[in-house]
Scaffold this motif. Sequence first.
Motif, PDB file in Angstrom:
ATOM      1  N   PHE A 245       0.688  -1.213  -0.031  1.00 26.69           N
ATOM      2  CA  PHE A 245      -0.122   0.202  -0.018  1.00 26.69           C
ATOM      3  C   PHE A 245       0.864   1.137  -0.003  1.00 26.69           C
ATOM      4  CE2 PHE A 245      -3.316   2.877   2.053  1.00 26.69           C
ATOM      5  CZ  PHE A 245      -4.176   2.868   0.996  1.00 26.69           C
ATOM      6  N   GLN A 246       2.072   1.148   0.818  1.00 24.92           N
ATOM      7  CA  GLN A 246       2.930   2.363   0.632  1.00 24.92           C
ATOM      8  C   GLN A 246       3.540   2.472  -0.659  1.00 24.92           C
ATOM      9  OE1 GLN A 246       6.444   1.688   2.902  1.00 24.92           O
ATOM     10  NE2 GLN A 246       7.279   3.647   2.656  1.00 24.92           N
ATOM     11  N   ALA A 247       3.906   1.627  -1.446  1.00 26.13           N
ATOM     12  CA  ALA A 247       4.219   1.684  -2.828  1.00 26.13           C
ATOM     13  C   ALA A 247       3.225   2.138  -3.662  1.00 26.13           C
ATOM     14  CB  ALA A 247       4.927   0.445  -3.337  1.00 26.13           C
ATOM     15  N   LEU A 248       2.072   1.920  -3.560  1.00 28.97           N
ATOM     16  CA  LEU A 248       0.861   2.345  -4.314  1.00 28.97           C
ATOM     17  C   LEU A 248       0.746   3.857  -4.017  1.00 28.97           C
ATOM     18  CD1 LEU A 248      -2.605   0.692  -5.311  1.00 28.97           C
ATOM     19  CD2 LEU A 248      -2.589   3.268  -4.208  1.00 28.97           C
ATOM     20  N   VAL A 249       0.520   4.294  -2.637  1.00 31.79           N
ATOM     21  CA  VAL A 249       0.349   5.741  -2.331  1.00 31.79           C
ATOM     22  C   VAL A 249       1.467   6.497  -2.851  1.00 31.79           C
ATOM     23  CG1 VAL A 249       0.178   7.332  -0.414  1.00 31.79           C
ATOM     24  CG2 VAL A 249      -0.935   5.092  -0.308  1.00 31.79           C
ATOM     25  N   ASN A 250       2.859   6.101  -2.668  1.00 32.99           N
ATOM     26  CA  ASN A 250       3.970   6.677  -3.221  1.00 32.99           C
ATOM     27  C   ASN A 250       4.037   6.815  -4.601  1.00 32.99           C
ATOM     28  OD1 ASN A 250       4.891   7.794  -0.783  1.00 32.99           O
ATOM     29  ND2 ASN A 250       6.383   5.763  -0.615  1.00 32.99           N
ATOM     30  N   GLY A 251       3.457   6.030  -5.284  1.00 35.51           N
ATOM     31  CA  GLY A 251       3.377   5.955  -6.871  1.00 35.51           C
ATOM     32  C   GLY A 251       2.456   6.748  -7.186  1.00 35.51           C
ATOM     33  N   VAL A 252       1.258   7.168  -6.574  1.00 30.46           N
ATOM     34  CA  VAL A 252       0.508   8.160  -7.072  1.00 30.46           C
ATOM     35  C   VAL A 252       0.959   9.544  -6.886  1.00 30.46           C
ATOM     36  CG1 VAL A 252      -1.843   9.199  -6.468  1.00 30.46           C
ATOM     37  CG2 VAL A 252      -1.640   6.489  -6.405  1.00 30.46           C
ATOM     38  N   ILE A 253       1.529   9.784  -5.570  1.00 27.07           N
ATOM     39  CA  ILE A 253       2.046  11.213  -5.299  1.00 27.07           C
ATOM     40  C   ILE A 253       3.121  11.220  -6.128  1.00 27.07           C
ATOM     41  CG2 ILE A 253       2.990  12.603  -3.770  1.00 27.07           C
ATOM     42  CD1 ILE A 253       1.034  10.932  -1.381  1.00 27.07           C
ATOM     43  N   GLY A 254       4.234  10.473  -6.360  1.00 28.02           N
ATOM     44  CA  GLY A 254       5.477  10.569  -6.919  1.00 28.02           C
ATOM     45  C   GLY A 254       5.136  10.749  -8.421  1.00 28.02           C
ATOM     46  N   GLY A 255       4.093  10.197  -9.071  1.00 27.74           N
ATOM     47  CA  GLY A 255       3.653  10.206 -10.258  1.00 27.74           C
ATOM     48  C   GLY A 255       3.158  11.515 -10.610  1.00 27.74           C
ATOM     49  N   MET A 256       2.245  12.249  -9.814  1.00 27.48           N
ATOM     50  CA  MET A 256       1.630  13.376 -10.025  1.00 27.48           C
ATOM     51  C   MET A 256       2.776  14.456  -9.993  1.00 27.48           C
ATOM     52  SD  MET A 256      -1.511  13.057  -7.415  1.00 27.48           S
ATOM     53  CE  MET A 256      -2.321  14.639  -7.735  1.00 27.48           C
ATOM     54  N   MET A 257       3.819  14.255  -9.242  1.00 25.28           N
ATOM     55  CA  MET A 257       5.007  15.121  -9.017  1.00 25.28           C
ATOM     56  C   MET A 257       5.836  15.193 -10.391  1.00 25.28           C
ATOM     57  SD  MET A 257       6.424  14.600  -5.255  1.00 25.28           S
ATOM     58  CE  MET A 257       5.600  15.659  -3.555  1.00 25.28           C
ATOM     59  N   LYS A 258       6.070  13.958 -10.919  1.00 29.21           N
ATOM     60  CA  LYS A 258       6.821  13.805 -12.103  1.00 29.21           C
ATOM     61  C   LYS A 258       6.105  14.272 -13.413  1.00 29.21           C
ATOM     62  CE  LYS A 258       9.529  10.166 -14.581  1.00 29.21           C
ATOM     63  NZ  LYS A 258       9.790   8.810 -14.530  1.00 29.21           N
TER      64      LYS A 258
END
Length: 296
Positions: A239-252
């Motif tokens: 779940f941590q990877a999913l959440v960070n993937g969403v936020i990190g993806g938005m940042m990128k």
Amino acid sequence: MKLSVVTSAAIVVAGLWATTVAQADTLKKIADTGKITLAYRESSVPFSYLAGPGVPVGFSVDISNAVADAVKKRLNNPAIKVDLQAVTSQNRIPLLTNGTIDLECGSTTNNTARAKDVQFAINHFYTGTRLLTKKTSGVKNYADLARKKVASTSGTTNAQVIRKYSRDNNLDLDIVLGKDHDDAVLLVDSGRAEAFAMDDILLFGLMGNQRNPGDWEVVGDSLQVEPYACMLRKDDPQFQALVNGVIGGMMKSGEFDKLYSKWFMSPVPPRNQNLNLPMGRELRENLVAQSDKPAL
């Protein structure tokens, strides 16, 4: 006999470990129940707040909703129900750890003390403690509040910061705590406190929502720069990877910049106030670093 006791103890420990792992598997919990429960705050403008009865909106609410959409895709189940649960500074961590909520994206500081109980995602904002006061109060900095009443919100790092500052500088501040941010502002508005110590970004948002915003001002030095981040349960790498993937993806992708402009550089409900707050250096750098480094 001793072997039996040891064996029994081992079984109990193993059972507790299995229960902990099960509780921490948020994606499995969501798949099994068919719902994800997102937390929201009622007065953390512009991150997470009520724009109307039962209608939470804000920068962090949009991040939460993006995570919920990603969960639906990951589990291949668009019918997953999204439940909303109001939380306060005091109960947000207990409600997360006991499984009542699955994700808390509001105005929560990522620090080492809280990291003992929860896991934080990538930092999505940086702020510092300042003061909201009436212009007629004459308060310009912390020294002006010596031996006077200062409001803060129960369960926040700001209450701890202002207490420490008072001790370190012999100000003898009388700290009074509101149950939420609106309650703390009311303490000042009603004359029961001279100023409200809180994250500066929240103070600007709260000031804009007052009946007469021009009567108020945010003053004082910024104490202790702190990062905001979404909270999830510990030891839950998927779940941590999913959440960070969403936020990190938005940042990128640039979506994070658009979201920031929407909530910090444009008129927001319910009063169409515009904070007009350009992105700070710390946050701009973290769009690249994507760090979850806590405050001390």
